[in-house]
Design a protein around this motif. Structure first.
Motif, PDB file in Angstrom:
ATOM      1  N   VAL A 145      49.813  37.569  24.919  1.00 46.73           N
ATOM      2  CA  VAL A 145      48.305  37.663  24.964  1.00 46.73           C
ATOM      3  C   VAL A 145      47.965  38.494  23.626  1.00 46.73           C
ATOM      4  O   VAL A 145      49.110  39.302  23.001  1.00 46.73           O
ATOM      5  N   SER A 146      47.007  38.235  22.847  1.00 49.35           N
ATOM      6  CA  SER A 146      46.815  39.104  21.586  1.00 49.35           C
ATOM      7  C   SER A 146      45.087  39.223  21.763  1.00 49.35           C
ATOM      8  O   SER A 146      44.313  38.728  22.102  1.00 49.35           O
ATOM      9  N   ILE A 147      45.002  40.546  21.001  1.00 54.42           N
ATOM     10  CA  ILE A 147      43.571  40.979  20.724  1.00 54.42           C
ATOM     11  C   ILE A 147      43.498  41.355  19.390  1.00 54.42           C
ATOM     12  O   ILE A 147      44.419  41.863  18.486  1.00 54.42           O
ATOM     13  N   ARG A 148      42.206  41.238  18.888  1.00 54.57           N
ATOM     14  CA  ARG A 148      42.049  41.706  17.413  1.00 54.57           C
ATOM     15  C   ARG A 148      41.084  43.079  17.522  1.00 54.57           C
ATOM     16  O   ARG A 148      39.918  43.008  18.439  1.00 54.57           O
ATOM     17  N   THR A 149      41.474  44.033  16.676  1.00 56.68           N
ATOM     18  CA  THR A 149      40.687  45.261  16.837  1.00 56.68           C
ATOM     19  C   THR A 149      39.572  45.308  15.529  1.00 56.68           C
ATOM     20  O   THR A 149      39.745  44.491  14.813  1.00 56.68           O
ATOM     21  N   PRO A 150      38.642  45.902  15.614  1.00 59.80           N
ATOM     22  CA  PRO A 150      38.053  46.826  16.760  1.00 59.80           C
ATOM     23  C   PRO A 150      37.840  46.080  17.884  1.00 59.80           C
ATOM     24  O   PRO A 150      37.395  45.163  17.929  1.00 59.80           O
TER      25      PRO A 150
END
Lengths: 334, 564
Positions: free
Chosen positions: B20-25
């Protein structure tokens, strides 16, 4: 400028009602001025400002003159409570001879209440006390971490339990004080802590008195409160604690919140505070949970407050924290 | 974790774990019930942070507060560390930490000074390779500010808690609406977070911050304190190259990249000895100034005869103060935009006068002022004013030409060779510092070409026909780009050096291959790649020196030349 306090005068004296042998009686409360709490000298508890109620040098003669003043005001009340700003059983604070005179003078009283830290509660000292004595212990919390980090009490719950059991053994009655909402506890955690503490105290107490935190001068609690990082407990939390405990402990429950209804003491919205305090006072005498039935719209605010603390993970004062005089609509009458 | 975009301390990071991946902010959502979202906070008590199925407990019964003076231990599990402020620096944070969670961020909300001090301290301690998550502070009006300070992850607890109280949180402030505003707050928070991401990717987060700060007194204070107290922290992450940006607010005059320009100019600018006349010129909207219509007109009045080599041109401007002509291709002189109405704020005026006074104090025979605003120079020194009406009016330009001819009468102008060489020294000093500038411009080295395309040439002292190019100033780059031969001089001096592990560079140098790097290196700077004392290449730094050491992924140096 405050006048320099004289070591030979009482700090305070007043009359009130309290329970003795199951009935409401007149009580005289005497606050003696002593050299102060031995623990306060090493930093003291985070909520206790009583070091200010003591003076550097108080001789046995000074204490004697204070007793004279108390006797002059005494009108035969069956219940006499004698507090110092520390421990009545600490020989350095109240010499044995002074204690002896006090018990002699009030020998006719049906009940005398004195307070002490557990380290001074020894079998030898207990043996010198008349059976009319109620020993008051400031347990505050049964959670050792809370005592250490939130209160800085300097002893453990076990110490209090030992002292309480010893006093019972010696034939005395025991009143245990609990602190509702010490620093660093949210409203929700504070309620749970006091409930648990009362169950713990019930094993060695005849009476459990719940003291909601109030902000005293010169304390860590005051510093946190000024910075908005602490809110004194809601009166609803006190009601919740008493209601929860009413059928779960054998000891008599009571509470007489110092500064109740003010910003520095336990308070609700301001509109219902008097009524809730009166209910608590009634309950303290009757032990009837129905006496706690008071209603106000702010009970819903209190519930949301507990939710918000949980969301934000902070014991900070969210009422003040959320207040914003510049918010649009703030001035609207709606 | 890989940094995908930067804007000062603000970043866009890609974080992935277990597919799983997320991008900040990113705003971590609060969930009352079990959720299979990759990243969420499981509510109730205690709160738990769920990251790709692994949970870390965030709360303990005792919640010490930020000004309690009582630090608490971090509680860590599976790469996630939860910590209560105050942070003192002595807390144990395991080396394998990927996300550091500050659980009592709410307590910073009304205390800008402590917010800056604590967030900077935590970031400095964990380094660039760890995602910094601060709970309880995100609201639409401040999310950009905290992101700009280096916070990567937020949560929606404040938007929820205040929404439940009937407080509507919007980017521009707060409204009391009297009914539950949670849903609307969350929508605005989400939208603001997306904006912060876009501005960050564009390298222009500061401009969004400049717009948001005026939403509340405490936000203004936060940015002011950050610009002052957090200057060194911010400056390190400011690139030395960049695109156009606007300075539309008073606080934007204190941007760290602008402050660094002024500081660096004061440190490195020394009047070339042969310059005897100081000419003050107004700035232009078009950048670099020398490409503008007005500056072309000025040039036509300046370069009329060989006396022009005696003239030090300095462009007077806000928010930079003073820009010597030879630096007008450098960032930020080549990039800023500012509203021009002819009015000067006290702060701008004072800054300009202070910088001009410093330059004047270096000693000129005469000063010619071709500015329309006498208030900028009044009382600084005796000078000749040449503007009548518009600075580009025929009269003004004739005045300028005549004034320069008159004040240089009797002076012996140096040749263009000397003039170019010494002006190049100003350029090199600004870029690398005076010491390096002098090492590069030794007795056998000079500059050729037409400004701003100046080439640095070194001749072999034993065979003058043997010439080596060391580097070249170009406006496209906005600074001097070095050849391997030029880079060798920096390597020798140990400046702007990146030490790599021993392998053959293919393409660019990645952070994983960096052993050590000069902490002076900023994004956009020249970086010299060295291995075991031997130069391996030269290129443009894509990270600050400390980031090259602290990050494991991403390009550290975009290689221009490498040793074959």
């Amino acid at each position: 400028m405050k006048e320099r306090r004289s070591p030979s005068e009482l700090e305070a004296l007043w009359k009130e009602k309290d329970l003795s042998a199951g009935r409401t009686v007149d009580a005289m409360v005497v606050i003696m001025r002593t050299r102060g709490c031995s623990w306060a000298a090493t930093g003291g508890c985070t909520m206790c400002g009583y070091r200010r109620a003591s003076v550097k040098e108080v001789s046995a003669d000074d204490l004697g003159r204070q007793i004279d003043q108390a006797l002059a005001a005494y009108e035969g009340e069956p219940f006499v409570k004698i507090y110092t700003s520390g421990s009545f059983l600490d020989d350095d604070e109240v010499p044995p001879a002074v204690r002896e005179r006090i018990f002699g003078e009030f020998a006719a009283c049906e009940r005398i209440l004195v307070e002490s830290r557990p380290e001074f509660v020894t079998p030898e000292r207990l043996a010198t006390l008349p059976r009319t004595v109620t020993l008051a212990l400031g347990l505050e919390s049964s959670d050792p971490e809370v005592l250490k980090r939130s209160v800085n009490k300097g002893f453990t719950p076990e110490d209090s339990r030992r002292a309480g059991l010893a006093a019972k053994e010696a034939g005395l009655t025991v009143r245990t004080y609990l602190l509702l909402k010490p620093p660093f506890l949210t409203e929700g955690a504070a309620i749970a802590d006091t409930v648990e503490s009362a169950l713990f105290a019930d094993g060695f107490s005849d009476e459990i008195s719940i003291n909601p935190l109030n902000i005293q001068n010169g304390t860590l609690a005051e510093r946190l409160w000024r910075r908005g990082e602490l809110r004194t407990p809601w009166l609803w939390s006190l009601v919740e604690v008493l209601r929860t405990l009413s059928d779960r402990v054998g000891a008599r429950l009571m509470s007489s919140p110092s500064g109740g209804g003010s910003q520095r003491g336990a308070h609700n919205c301001g509109k219902c505070d008097k009524a809730v305090l009166a209910a608590v006072e009634r309950f303290s005498l009757t032990q009837d949970p129905e006496d706690l039935d008071v209603a106000c719209g702010c009970a819903a605010d209190w519930k949301r407050y507990i939710d918000a603390e949980r969301l934000l993970g902070t014991p900070a004062d969210l009422e003040r924290g959320f207040d914003n005089e510049l918010a649009i609509g703030k001035g609207d009458s709606s | 974790m890989e940094v995908a975009g930067r804007s000062h301390r603000g970043r866009v990071c890609d974080f992935s774990r277990e597919g799983v991946s997320i991008r900040t902010p990113f705003v971590i959502p609060y969930r009352d019930e079990d959720s299979d979202e990759a990243l969420h906070i499981r509510g109730g008590w205690p709160r738990r942070l769920a990251v790709a199925g692994s949970e870390t407990v965030l709360d303990a019964k005792i919640m010490t507060t930020v000004s309690s003076g009582r630090p608490s231990d971090a509680s860590c599990n599976d790469g996630v560390c939860a910590m209560r402020l105050p942070f003192t620096g002595s807390e144990e944070i395991p080396a394998d930490t990927e996300i550091l969670v500050v659980v009592n961020g709410f307590e910073l909300r009304r205390d800008p000074r402590r917010a800056v001090e604590q967030i900077v301290a935590v970031r400095e301690r964990i380094g660039p390779g760890v995602l910094l998550c601060v709970l309880g502070i995100a609201e639409p009006s401040t999310l950009s500010l905290y992101a700009y300070m280096g916070v990567d992850l937020f949560d929606d607890s404040l938007a929820r808690a205040m929404g439940a109280e009937g407080i509507r949180l919007i980017p521009e402030g707060e409204m009391r609406v009297g009914t539950d505003a949670t849903a609307a707050n969350l929508a605005d928070l989400e939208a603001e977070c997306a904006k912060v991401g876009s501005f960050t990717m564009a390298g222009r987060l500061r401009e969004l911050v400049d717009q948001r700060a005026p939403a509340s007194p405490s936000s203004v204070a936060l940015l002011r304190i950050l610009d002052r107290v957090g200057y060194a922290y911010q400056e390190e992450s400011c690139p030395t190259v960049g695109g156009r940006f606007a300075c539309n607010t008073t606080q934007s005059l204190r941007r760290p990249d602008l402050a660094r320009y002024r500081e660096r100019l004061a440190e490195t600018f020394a009047k070339p000895e042969h310059k005897r006349v100081l000419l003050l010129l107004p700035c232009s909207a078009r950048k670099p100034y020398h490409t503008s219509r007005s500056h072309k007109a000025f040039a036509s009045a300046i370069h009329t005869a060989p006396h022009d080599t005696l003239v030090q041109e300095v462009i007077v401007t806000s928010p930079l103060g003073a820009v010597p002509r030879e630096l007008d291709v450098f960032y930020p002189a080549n990039s800023y935009d500012i509203p021009v109405t002819g009015e000067w704020k006290c702060e701008e005026k004072e800054m300009i006068r202070r910088m001009l006074a410093d330059i004047i104090a270096q000693g000129y025979d005469s000063i010619v002022c071709h500015l329309g605003d006498p208030e900028l120079t009044d009382g600084l020194a005796e000078m000749e004013h040449t503007v009548v009406g518009d600075p580009v009016s025929p009269v003004s330009l004739r005045n300028l030409d005549e004034a320069l001819r008159r004040v240089t009468t009797g002076m012996e102008p140096p040749g263009y060779y000397i003039n170019r060489r010494e002006s190049m020294r100003t350029v090199l000093a600004f870029q690398f510092g005076r010491g390096i500038a002098d090492l590069i411009l030794d007795d056998d080295t000079y500059a050729t070409g037409k400004f701003p395309y100046w080439k640095l040439i070194r001749e072999d002292a034993n065979d003058r026909s043997k010439k080596t190019q060391l580097g070249m100033l170009t406006p496209e780059r906005g600074m001097v780009s070095l050849t391997l031969e030029g880079a060798a001089i920096l390597a020798e001096a140990g400046a702007y050096v990146v030490e790599m592990t021993d392998f053959e560079i293919k393409g660019n140098l990645f952070a994983v291959g960096v052993v050590d790097a000069d902490p002076r290196i900023r994004i956009g700077d020249e970086a010299v790649i060295v291995c075991n004392g031997e130069i391996r290449g030269v290129g443009v730094a894509m990270m600050s020196g400390r980031e090259m050491i602290g990050l494991k992924r991403g390009i550290a140096v975009k290689v221009r030349h490498k040793v074959r």
